[in-house]
Write a protein that holds these residues in place. Structure first.
Motif, PDB file in Angstrom:
ATOM      1  N   GLY A 173       0.810  -1.210   0.000  1.00  0.00           N
ATOM      2  CA  GLY A 173       0.000   0.000   0.000  1.00  0.00           C
ATOM      3  C   GLY A 173       0.843   1.258   0.000  1.00  0.00           C
ATOM      4  O   GLY A 173       0.482   2.261  -0.622  1.00  0.00           O
ATOM      5  N   LEU A 174       1.981   1.230   0.689  1.00  0.00           N
ATOM      6  CA  LEU A 174       2.865   2.386   0.713  1.00  0.00           C
ATOM      7  C   LEU A 174       3.613   2.559  -0.610  1.00  0.00           C
ATOM      8  O   LEU A 174       3.889   3.676  -1.039  1.00  0.00           O
ATOM      9  CB  LEU A 174       3.886   2.238   1.861  1.00  0.00           C
ATOM     10  CG  LEU A 174       3.319   2.333   3.284  1.00  0.00           C
ATOM     11  CD1 LEU A 174       4.374   1.926   4.297  1.00  0.00           C
ATOM     12  CD2 LEU A 174       2.818   3.736   3.575  1.00  0.00           C
ATOM     13  N   VAL A 175       3.937   1.437  -1.253  1.00  0.00           N
ATOM     14  CA  VAL A 175       4.747   1.488  -2.474  1.00  0.00           C
ATOM     15  C   VAL A 175       3.904   1.736  -3.720  1.00  0.00           C
ATOM     16  O   VAL A 175       4.343   2.409  -4.651  1.00  0.00           O
ATOM     17  CB  VAL A 175       5.542   0.169  -2.630  1.00  0.00           C
ATOM     18  CG1 VAL A 175       6.214   0.101  -3.995  1.00  0.00           C
ATOM     19  CG2 VAL A 175       6.587   0.057  -1.536  1.00  0.00           C
ATOM     20  N   TRP A 176       2.672   1.216  -3.728  1.00  0.00           N
ATOM     21  CA  TRP A 176       1.856   1.215  -4.947  1.00  0.00           C
ATOM     22  C   TRP A 176       1.712   2.582  -5.618  1.00  0.00           C
ATOM     23  O   TRP A 176       1.844   2.695  -6.842  1.00  0.00           O
ATOM     24  CB  TRP A 176       0.479   0.640  -4.631  1.00  0.00           C
ATOM     25  CG  TRP A 176      -0.343   0.416  -5.870  1.00  0.00           C
ATOM     26  CD1 TRP A 176      -1.339   1.212  -6.366  1.00  0.00           C
ATOM     27  CD2 TRP A 176      -0.223  -0.680  -6.777  1.00  0.00           C
ATOM     28  NE1 TRP A 176      -1.850   0.684  -7.518  1.00  0.00           N
ATOM     29  CE2 TRP A 176      -1.179  -0.482  -7.798  1.00  0.00           C
ATOM     30  CE3 TRP A 176       0.598  -1.812  -6.825  1.00  0.00           C
ATOM     31  CZ2 TRP A 176      -1.336  -1.372  -8.855  1.00  0.00           C
ATOM     32  CZ3 TRP A 176       0.437  -2.702  -7.877  1.00  0.00           C
ATOM     33  CH2 TRP A 176      -0.515  -2.474  -8.877  1.00  0.00           C
ATOM     34  N   PRO A 177       1.453   3.674  -4.844  1.00  0.00           N
ATOM     35  CA  PRO A 177       1.296   4.976  -5.513  1.00  0.00           C
ATOM     36  C   PRO A 177       2.554   5.439  -6.252  1.00  0.00           C
ATOM     37  O   PRO A 177       2.471   6.295  -7.119  1.00  0.00           O
ATOM     38  CB  PRO A 177       0.974   5.930  -4.346  1.00  0.00           C
ATOM     39  CG  PRO A 177       0.424   5.044  -3.289  1.00  0.00           C
ATOM     40  CD  PRO A 177       1.193   3.759  -3.407  1.00  0.00           C
ATOM     41  N   ARG A 178       3.734   4.870  -5.909  1.00  0.00           N
ATOM     42  CA  ARG A 178       4.976   5.289  -6.581  1.00  0.00           C
ATOM     43  C   ARG A 178       5.177   4.575  -7.906  1.00  0.00           C
ATOM     44  O   ARG A 178       6.041   4.953  -8.690  1.00  0.00           O
ATOM     45  CB  ARG A 178       6.190   5.005  -5.691  1.00  0.00           C
ATOM     46  CG  ARG A 178       6.378   6.027  -4.566  1.00  0.00           C
ATOM     47  CD  ARG A 178       5.443   5.753  -3.450  1.00  0.00           C
ATOM     48  NE  ARG A 178       5.558   6.731  -2.383  1.00  0.00           N
ATOM     49  CZ  ARG A 178       4.684   6.824  -1.403  1.00  0.00           C
ATOM     50  NH1 ARG A 178       3.645   6.023  -1.363  1.00  0.00           N
ATOM     51  NH2 ARG A 178       4.836   7.727  -0.468  1.00  0.00           N
ATOM     52  N   LEU A 179       4.381   3.545  -8.158  1.00  0.00           N
ATOM     53  CA  LEU A 179       4.553   2.764  -9.385  1.00  0.00           C
ATOM     54  C   LEU A 179       3.697   3.348 -10.508  1.00  0.00           C
ATOM     55  O   LEU A 179       2.844   2.684 -11.092  1.00  0.00           O
ATOM     56  CB  LEU A 179       4.189   1.300  -9.130  1.00  0.00           C
ATOM     57  CG  LEU A 179       4.940   0.615  -7.986  1.00  0.00           C
ATOM     58  CD1 LEU A 179       4.500  -0.829  -7.856  1.00  0.00           C
ATOM     59  CD2 LEU A 179       6.449   0.704  -8.182  1.00  0.00           C
ATOM     60  N   ALA A 180       3.932   4.609 -10.805  1.00  0.00           N
ATOM     61  CA  ALA A 180       3.098   5.309 -11.774  1.00  0.00           C
ATOM     62  C   ALA A 180       3.509   5.034 -13.219  1.00  0.00           C
ATOM     63  O   ALA A 180       2.684   5.110 -14.124  1.00  0.00           O
ATOM     64  CB  ALA A 180       3.149   6.818 -11.504  1.00  0.00           C
ATOM     65  N   SER A 181       4.761   4.715 -13.455  1.00  0.00           N
ATOM     66  CA  SER A 181       5.230   4.490 -14.819  1.00  0.00           C
ATOM     67  C   SER A 181       5.387   2.999 -15.091  1.00  0.00           C
ATOM     68  O   SER A 181       5.525   2.184 -14.175  1.00  0.00           O
ATOM     69  CB  SER A 181       6.578   5.188 -15.038  1.00  0.00           C
ATOM     70  OG  SER A 181       7.586   4.568 -14.267  1.00  0.00           O
TER      71      SER A 181
END
Length: 230
Positions: A173-181
């Motif tokens: 949940g903490l990492v998912w928003p950073r996986l935008a590309s």
């Protein structure tokens, strides 16, 4: 009765703070289940104050890994916060002394993201985003960590409540928003496959370190050569 109205930057900061702080409940319970007491759990949140690093630390301990592997894994993941300082240098200037040390402590994923999401030509909004988010997450994360740790002492086996899987879920949940590309998603996928493949054959914590190294290598891009004028 007058209502307190916040500008969009501060509203965003508070929303992020509440959403992130809520993960402290899982961390506190998992930390106690991994063998730490309430005071040790509190100290970990106060001093380390990096959700990904903290979940990695208790995750390795909970899986039977050594303290050295837990510290190494946590440290490896925490190094990224140092790089955020470079991006935030202009935001924090001209902060010095105790305020600068406090700024370093609350330089995390969330405070960096909210600060840099504000218009580049509005330094005041960037500073407000950084400080409101950083301090907000710090207060809520630590307060809710205590609640989670006290809860963890009373619920017994965390597997009975599904908390044995909460570390991975919260970390995702903490990492998912950073996986935008697509590139970030591909690097994360490669690292996950490596970690899963090595888990049966390496001690607890080591697969995470190897996967992190693979992620760094897979995500590295050489700088474009600089043309030298004739």
């Amino acid at each position: 009765m007058a209502r307190l109205r916040l500008d969009p930057t501060r509203q965003q900061a508070l929303s992020v703070s509440v959403a992130t702080g809520a993960y402290g409940l899982s961390f506190g319970a998992l930390s106690v289940a991994a063998g730490l007491d309430v005071w040790q759990t509190m100290a970990l949140s106060l001093l380390v104050f990096s959700g990904g690093s903290q979940f990695a630390f208790v995750g390795v301990l909970g899986a039977g890994g050594s303290a050295a592997a837990a510290v190494a894994t946590s440290t490896f993941l925490g190094v990224r916060n140092g790089f955020y300082g470079v991006a935030l240098a202009d935001v924090l200037r001209p902060v010095r002394g105790i305020r600068l040390a406090w700024g370093a402590q609350v330089t995390i994923d969330e405070s960096t993201a909210v600060a840099l999401a504000q218009p580049h030509d509005d330094p005041e909004a960037r500073r407000a985003g950084f400080w409101w988010t950083g301090v907000g997450v710090f207060v809520l994360w630590n307060a809710i960590t205590v609640l989670g740790a006290l809860l963890g002492e009373r619920i017994g086996d965390p597997a009975d409540w599904g908390l044995d899987a909460a570390a991975g879920a919260a970390f995702l949940g903490l990492v998912w928003p950073r996986l935008a590309s697509r590139r970030a998603q591909a690097v994360a996928g490669i690292s996950a496959v490596v970690a899963l493949a090595l888990t049966p054959v390496l001690p607890a914590g080591v697969p995470i370190l190897v996967a992190a190294l693979v992620g760094v290598l897979a995500g590295w891009r050489p700088s474009a050569p600089t043309e030298v004028p004739e």
